[in-house]
Design an enzyme around this catalytic site. Structure first.
Site, PDB file in Angstrom:
ATOM      1  N   GLU A   1      -6.952   4.763   7.635  1.00 46.93           N
ATOM      2  CA  GLU A   1      -6.783   6.187   7.307  1.00 46.93           C
ATOM      3  C   GLU A   1      -8.052   6.735   6.660  1.00 46.93           C
ATOM      4  O   GLU A   1      -8.394   7.904   6.841  1.00 46.93           O
ATOM      5  CB  GLU A   1      -5.536   6.369   6.423  1.00 46.93           C
ATOM      6  CG  GLU A   1      -4.267   6.213   7.263  1.00 46.93           C
ATOM      7  CD  GLU A   1      -3.052   5.717   6.516  1.00 46.93           C
ATOM      8  OE1 GLU A   1      -3.043   5.714   5.275  1.00 46.93           O
ATOM      9  OE2 GLU A   1      -2.102   5.286   7.206  1.00 46.93           O
TER      10      GLU A   1
ATOM     11  N   ASN B   1       0.876  -1.179   0.000  1.00 47.59           N
ATOM     12  CA  ASN B   1       0.000   0.000   0.000  1.00 47.59           C
ATOM     13  C   ASN B   1       0.910   1.225   0.000  1.00 47.59           C
ATOM     14  O   ASN B   1       1.453   1.596   1.032  1.00 47.59           O
ATOM     15  CB  ASN B   1      -0.886  -0.027   1.259  1.00 47.59           C
ATOM     16  CG  ASN B   1      -1.726   1.237   1.383  1.00 47.59           C
ATOM     17  OD1 ASN B   1      -1.840   2.018   0.437  1.00 47.59           O
ATOM     18  ND2 ASN B   1      -2.304   1.444   2.554  1.00 47.59           N
ATOM     19  N   TRP B   2       1.060   1.805  -1.171  1.00 44.74           N
ATOM     20  CA  TRP B   2       1.988   2.947  -1.288  1.00 44.74           C
ATOM     21  C   TRP B   2       1.417   4.228  -0.696  1.00 44.74           C
ATOM     22  O   TRP B   2       2.118   5.219  -0.569  1.00 44.74           O
ATOM     23  CB  TRP B   2       2.349   3.186  -2.762  1.00 44.74           C
ATOM     24  CG  TRP B   2       3.300   2.190  -3.339  1.00 44.74           C
ATOM     25  CD1 TRP B   2       3.908   1.149  -2.699  1.00 44.74           C
ATOM     26  CD2 TRP B   2       3.786   2.158  -4.705  1.00 44.74           C
ATOM     27  NE1 TRP B   2       4.731   0.470  -3.562  1.00 44.74           N
ATOM     28  CE2 TRP B   2       4.672   1.067  -4.794  1.00 44.74           C
ATOM     29  CE3 TRP B   2       3.538   2.931  -5.829  1.00 44.74           C
ATOM     30  CZ2 TRP B   2       5.326   0.737  -5.990  1.00 44.74           C
ATOM     31  CZ3 TRP B   2       4.180   2.616  -7.015  1.00 44.74           C
ATOM     32  CH2 TRP B   2       5.073   1.523  -7.092  1.00 44.74           C
ATOM     33  N   LYS B   3       0.138   4.237  -0.404  1.00 42.81           N
ATOM     34  CA  LYS B   3      -0.520   5.454   0.115  1.00 42.81           C
ATOM     35  C   LYS B   3      -0.228   6.632  -0.815  1.00 42.81           C
ATOM     36  O   LYS B   3      -0.079   6.445  -2.013  1.00 42.81           O
ATOM     37  CB  LYS B   3      -0.082   5.732   1.557  1.00 42.81           C
ATOM     38  CG  LYS B   3      -0.162   4.490   2.447  1.00 42.81           C
ATOM     39  CD  LYS B   3      -0.013   4.818   3.886  1.00 42.81           C
ATOM     40  CE  LYS B   3       0.089   3.540   4.689  1.00 42.81           C
ATOM     41  NZ  LYS B   3      -0.047   3.747   6.103  1.00 42.81           N
TER      42      LYS B   3
ATOM     43  N   GLY C   1       2.733  -0.994   4.362  1.00 45.41           N
ATOM     44  CA  GLY C   1       2.785   0.422   4.017  1.00 45.41           C
ATOM     45  C   GLY C   1       4.228   0.877   3.818  1.00 45.41           C
ATOM     46  O   GLY C   1       4.842   0.645   2.776  1.00 45.41           O
ATOM     47  N   GLY C   2       4.788   1.516   4.845  1.00 37.53           N
ATOM     48  CA  GLY C   2       6.107   2.150   4.734  1.00 37.53           C
ATOM     49  C   GLY C   2       7.175   1.262   4.125  1.00 37.53           C
ATOM     50  O   GLY C   2       7.937   1.692   3.245  1.00 37.53           O
TER      51      GLY C   2
ATOM     52  N   HIS D   1      -9.581   1.162   4.765  1.00 37.71           N
ATOM     53  CA  HIS D   1      -8.295   1.369   5.446  1.00 37.71           C
ATOM     54  C   HIS D   1      -8.529   2.324   6.619  1.00 37.71           C
ATOM     55  O   HIS D   1      -9.352   3.240   6.532  1.00 37.71           O
ATOM     56  CB  HIS D   1      -7.272   1.950   4.462  1.00 37.71           C
ATOM     57  CG  HIS D   1      -5.888   1.970   5.040  1.00 37.71           C
ATOM     58  ND1 HIS D   1      -5.467   2.933   5.919  1.00 37.71           N
ATOM     59  CD2 HIS D   1      -4.845   1.117   4.882  1.00 37.71           C
ATOM     60  CE1 HIS D   1      -4.214   2.677   6.279  1.00 37.71           C
ATOM     61  NE2 HIS D   1      -3.811   1.575   5.661  1.00 37.71           N
TER      62      HIS D   1
ATOM     63  N   GLY E   1       2.086   2.536  10.758  1.00 40.91           N
ATOM     64  CA  GLY E   1       2.998   3.661  10.558  1.00 40.91           C
ATOM     65  C   GLY E   1       3.637   4.158  11.841  1.00 40.91           C
ATOM     66  O   GLY E   1       4.239   5.229  11.872  1.00 40.91           O
TER      67      GLY E   1
ATOM     68  N   GLU F   1      -5.591  -4.870  10.696  1.00 44.11           N
ATOM     69  CA  GLU F   1      -4.598  -3.813  10.896  1.00 44.11           C
ATOM     70  C   GLU F   1      -4.931  -3.043  12.169  1.00 44.11           C
ATOM     71  O   GLU F   1      -5.762  -2.115  12.142  1.00 44.11           O
ATOM     72  CB  GLU F   1      -4.595  -2.850   9.713  1.00 44.11           C
ATOM     73  CG  GLU F   1      -4.263  -3.491   8.386  1.00 44.11           C
ATOM     74  CD  GLU F   1      -3.662  -2.483   7.422  1.00 44.11           C
ATOM     75  OE1 GLU F   1      -2.529  -2.692   7.004  1.00 44.11           O
ATOM     76  OE2 GLU F   1      -4.324  -1.470   7.118  1.00 44.11           O
TER      77      GLU F   1
ATOM     78  N   SER G   1       3.191  -1.841  10.575  1.00 45.34           N
ATOM     79  CA  SER G   1       4.644  -1.793  10.818  1.00 45.34           C
ATOM     80  C   SER G   1       5.340  -3.127  10.570  1.00 45.34           C
ATOM     81  O   SER G   1       6.267  -3.495  11.302  1.00 45.34           O
ATOM     82  CB  SER G   1       4.941  -1.265  12.227  1.00 45.34           C
ATOM     83  OG  SER G   1       4.460   0.061  12.360  1.00 45.34           O
TER      84      SER G   1
HETATM   85  C1  PEP Z   1      -0.935   0.244   6.019  1.00 44.91           C
HETATM   86  O1  PEP Z   1      -1.020   1.422   5.722  1.00 44.91           O
HETATM   87  O2  PEP Z   1      -1.800  -0.540   5.625  1.00 44.91           O
HETATM   88  C2  PEP Z   1       0.193  -0.182   6.839  1.00 44.91           C
HETATM   89  C3  PEP Z   1       0.173  -1.379   7.348  1.00 44.91           C
HETATM   90  O3  PEP Z   1       1.204   0.740   7.024  1.00 44.91           O
HETATM   91  P1  PEP Z   1       2.620   0.457   7.734  1.00 44.91           P
HETATM   92  O4  PEP Z   1       3.158  -0.831   7.189  1.00 44.91           O
HETATM   93  O5  PEP Z   1       3.469   1.630   7.351  1.00 44.91           O
HETATM   94  O6  PEP Z   1       2.362   0.381   9.195  1.00 44.91           O
END
Ligand code: PEP
Length: 246
Positions: free
Chosen positions: A97, A9-11, A229-230, A95, A173, A167, A208
């Protein structure tokens, strides 16, 4: 055996140049990913570029969100059919967010889930609790309520053609990951909620995930991969995560 799935997930990250070098470098090592399907969810504006870069590989791609509407005067929105036009296989819905920053309700998320499926997309339904909900012992109730919105609208069987991502919001994040056992407990709970589709339903963990903790998370029996994500923005980290899939 369920096939593992790792979804990037590049956001709201990326650029034409960075996407190209990230995916080219990842593709060079794709053969070393033996136990997982891999999908990338870029910002909408990069879907054409990502599809050009990934066409002919085993990788797939998807959107990060979609509209609950079919088409029309909805400025800024992107429909399920538009995502199909760009070859998307998946779309992320609900999600945290979107739920927390844009106020998406369980009902709206369920409507988006339904719209995705009716267009032939596989929704990746995100569920998970806030820190205060975990601390209040509410995790299972929250996840159950989020799932129920979809089950009430679409029926239990619809989950058989979806992916669920657990999640915990406090782990997204933040660098704080749920322990493998904490994640496993919620994954097992989710599997118990979904009746006859339990055996085939892929349930991903997100929050994370890094190269250094992926293997222990993916070793848990009800964790079928990750929503990343990151760490999906760095080719080496993302590769290590994909290689850690069972
Ligand atoms: C996400 O945005 O779905 C996510 C899991 O982010 P991160 O891996 O950065 O915590």
């Amino acid at each position: 055996m369920r096939q593992s799935l790792i979804v990037a997930n590049w956001k709201m990250n990326g650029s034409i140049q960075n996407n190209q070098s990230l995916l080219n470098s990842f593709k060079q090592n794709l053969a070393s990913v033996q136990h997982a399907d891999v999908a990338v969810c870029p910002s909408f504006v990069y879907l054409q570029q990502v599809s050009d870069l990934l066409k002919g590989t085993v990788m797939t791609w998807g959107g990060q969100d979609l509209s609950q509407q079919n088409n029309g005067a909805f400025t800024g929105e992107v429909s399920a059919n538009m995502l199909r036009d760009f070859g998307c296989k998946y779309v992320i819905v609900g999600h945290s967010e979107r739920r927390c920053l844009y106020g998406e309700s369980d009902q709206l998320v369920a409507d988006k889930f339904a719209k995705a499926q009716s267009a032939g997309l596989i929704p990746i339904l995100c569920v998970g609790e806030l820190l205060e909900q975990r601390e209040a012992g509410e995790t299972e109730n929250v996840v159950k309520r989020q799932l129920a919105a979809v089950i009430n609208l679409q029926g239990l069987a619809s989950l058989g053609n979806s992916v669920i991502a657990y999640e915990p919001v406090w782990a997204i994040g933040t660098g704080k990951t749920a322990t493998p056992q904490e994640a496993q407990d919620v994954h097992a709970f989710i599997r118990r909620q979904v009746g006859e589709v339990a055996e085939k339903l892929q349930i991903l963990y997100g929050g994370s995930v890094k190269g250094s903790n992926a293997a222990e998370l993916f070793a848990m029996p009800d964790i079928d991969g990750g929503l990343i994500g990151g760490a999906s923005l760095k080719a080496d980290d993302f590769l290590t995560i994909c290689q850690a899939a069972r």
